[in-house]
Design a protein around this motif. Sequence first.
Motif, short mmCIF file in Angstrom:
data_model
loop_
_atom_site.label_atom_id
_atom_site.label_comp_id
_atom_site.label_asym_id
_atom_site.label_seq_id
_atom_site.Cartn_x
_atom_site.Cartn_y
_atom_site.Cartn_z
N LEU A 99 3.50 -33.22 32.64
CA LEU A 99 4.85 -33.71 32.95
C LEU A 99 5.15 -35.02 32.24
O LEU A 99 6.25 -35.23 31.73
CB LEU A 99 4.99 -33.88 34.47
CG LEU A 99 4.92 -32.60 35.30
CD1 LEU A 99 4.92 -32.93 36.79
CD2 LEU A 99 6.07 -31.66 34.96
N ASN A 114 5.97 -36.20 45.52
CA ASN A 114 7.18 -35.83 44.79
C ASN A 114 7.40 -34.32 44.72
O ASN A 114 8.25 -33.84 43.97
CB ASN A 114 7.13 -36.43 43.39
CG ASN A 114 7.39 -37.92 43.40
OD1 ASN A 114 8.53 -38.36 43.38
ND2 ASN A 114 6.32 -38.72 43.46
N TRP A 141 9.73 -41.31 39.95
CA TRP A 141 8.86 -40.62 40.91
C TRP A 141 8.72 -41.52 42.12
O TRP A 141 8.13 -42.60 42.04
CB TRP A 141 7.49 -40.32 40.29
CG TRP A 141 7.56 -39.24 39.26
CD1 TRP A 141 8.64 -38.45 38.96
CD2 TRP A 141 6.52 -38.81 38.37
NE1 TRP A 141 8.34 -37.57 37.95
CE2 TRP A 141 7.04 -37.77 37.57
CE3 TRP A 141 5.20 -39.21 38.18
CZ2 TRP A 141 6.29 -37.11 36.60
CZ3 TRP A 141 4.45 -38.57 37.21
CH2 TRP A 141 4.98 -37.53 36.44
N MET A 167 1.86 -36.38 42.84
CA MET A 167 2.33 -35.01 42.74
C MET A 167 2.68 -34.44 44.11
O MET A 167 3.67 -33.70 44.25
CB MET A 167 1.27 -34.15 42.05
CG MET A 167 0.98 -34.52 40.59
SD MET A 167 2.38 -34.28 39.44
CE MET A 167 3.10 -35.94 39.41
N LYS A 191 5.67 -31.87 43.47
CA LYS A 191 5.33 -31.18 42.23
C LYS A 191 4.03 -30.41 42.35
O LYS A 191 3.63 -29.71 41.42
CB LYS A 191 5.26 -32.20 41.09
CG LYS A 191 6.56 -32.96 40.87
CD LYS A 191 6.45 -33.97 39.76
CE LYS A 191 7.72 -34.80 39.64
NZ LYS A 191 8.92 -33.98 39.35
N TYR A 192 3.34 -30.56 43.47
CA TYR A 192 2.07 -29.86 43.70
C TYR A 192 1.96 -29.60 45.19
O TYR A 192 2.28 -30.47 46.01
CB TYR A 192 0.90 -30.72 43.21
CG TYR A 192 -0.45 -30.05 43.33
CD1 TYR A 192 -0.81 -29.03 42.47
CD2 TYR A 192 -1.36 -30.44 44.31
CE1 TYR A 192 -2.05 -28.41 42.57
CE2 TYR A 192 -2.60 -29.84 44.41
CZ TYR A 192 -2.94 -28.82 43.55
OH TYR A 192 -4.16 -28.20 43.66
N HIS A 244 11.53 -26.48 39.35
CA HIS A 244 10.27 -26.24 40.04
C HIS A 244 10.43 -25.10 41.05
O HIS A 244 11.39 -25.05 41.80
CB HIS A 244 9.82 -27.50 40.77
CG HIS A 244 9.72 -28.69 39.87
ND1 HIS A 244 8.71 -28.85 38.96
CD2 HIS A 244 10.54 -29.76 39.70
CE1 HIS A 244 8.88 -29.97 38.30
NE2 HIS A 244 10.00 -30.53 38.73
N GLU A 268 0.09 -33.71 36.04
CA GLU A 268 0.80 -34.96 35.77
C GLU A 268 0.78 -35.28 34.27
O GLU A 268 1.76 -35.78 33.72
CB GLU A 268 0.19 -36.11 36.57
CG GLU A 268 0.98 -37.40 36.43
CD GLU A 268 0.52 -38.48 37.37
OE1 GLU A 268 1.16 -38.65 38.43
OE2 GLU A 268 -0.47 -39.18 37.06
N ILE A 303 6.99 -24.34 36.85
CA ILE A 303 7.76 -25.31 36.09
C ILE A 303 8.41 -24.58 34.94
O ILE A 303 7.72 -24.06 34.09
CB ILE A 303 6.88 -26.44 35.55
CG1 ILE A 303 6.12 -27.11 36.69
CG2 ILE A 303 7.70 -27.45 34.77
CD1 ILE A 303 5.11 -28.09 36.20
#
Length: 393
Positions: A294, A272, A203, A269, A274-275, A350, A291, A341
């Motif tokens: 994951l 990277n 990450w 997040m 992811k959010y 994603h 998190e 996800i």
Amino acid sequence: MRGRHITDAVYLSQRICGICSLAHGAVSSYLIDAVYDNDISANAQYLRNIMFAADFLQNHIRHFYIFSIPDFVKMPDVPPFHKQNTTDLRLNSADNKRLSEHYFKAAKASQRCHEIIALFGGKIPHQHSFLHGGVTVAPTADKINRALALINSIQEFIHSRMLPDTEIIARAYRDYFEIGRTPKRILSFGLFRFGPKNEQVLWKSGVLVNGQLKPLQTELIHEEVTSTWLREEPGGDLIPDPNKPGAYTWVKTVKYNREFFEGGPLARMLINGKYQGGTGTMDRIVARSLETYLIADLVEKWLYKLKQGLPSEPKEDSGSKECHFINRRHARATFASGQDIRRTDNRIQHHHTHSLELRTQRPLRKTRPAEKCTIEHTDPPSSTSGDNPGTHY
């Protein structure tokens, strides 16, 4: 550390904290690896990251339940909940009962995370295996199998309790996505290192300002003790000063490029990708749960990649074999203001969305029926913060 050997840093730095001790030891190990130009085997890196990730899991589970839940849930009128602040309780009786029960079950889930660390780290807190040069505990078959059983149990808790509980809180306290919003100045040092020189970071690190992600420059970090119960002597030494006027903490003030930045799960997040939410109080809670989900999956994946034998990479003729998956799991989860996800056979894809939804199916294990939870949340138009809710990072 004055007067001590540099390798003592791994042990002493962990004593800074009893709940996040391994993080301090990990950073010390990375530093000493660089000093001695160590080469770290792939097997050792998996072991290191399994322990590090398990420490994150126990921390996140405790943070959500032990620290956060009492702000939203009426707890039993027994110690330590006497005189609980109940001025803003919104849950119905069924949801309140559910989360109250899960509060106590979270302690057991967190304990299982610690057990994983103890298997490979010797003890917890303040483990003795994640050291410079690699690790000291061999990944035997019984340890790997025990760790797999533990992480499966932890995943079950996350899927059937923590994620739905996050959805319940986020739905009842939607306004908390706006409360506590800060300018989107985000910083992360990255997480989970691989490669012989710790040069690969799973990450990534970075600094996110006004939607622009830039490399992290450590020389721009500055510490000060203006509001800290410490006094700086002419030679630079810091002396405790508990009666210092205007001070309120033992923690130093840290700034990046002379401004305050936010770190932690939300920062990782966001940086990277992811959010895709904001920086409100509920965003931080949801990002932490995301998190947790994951990281638990990563631990399972890494355990199956471990090779039995020595902590370092076994020789080709050692007869060791990579562990193989026995229990397949398919999960689909979408987090508030986050992304879809989709996980099948260890591949996570994603897809940006604005809802939280979880479905789990765990064959070969007796589980509760699959659950579904949904959060609908859309960022409001940006104001003075400069946020652009339509931008995905």
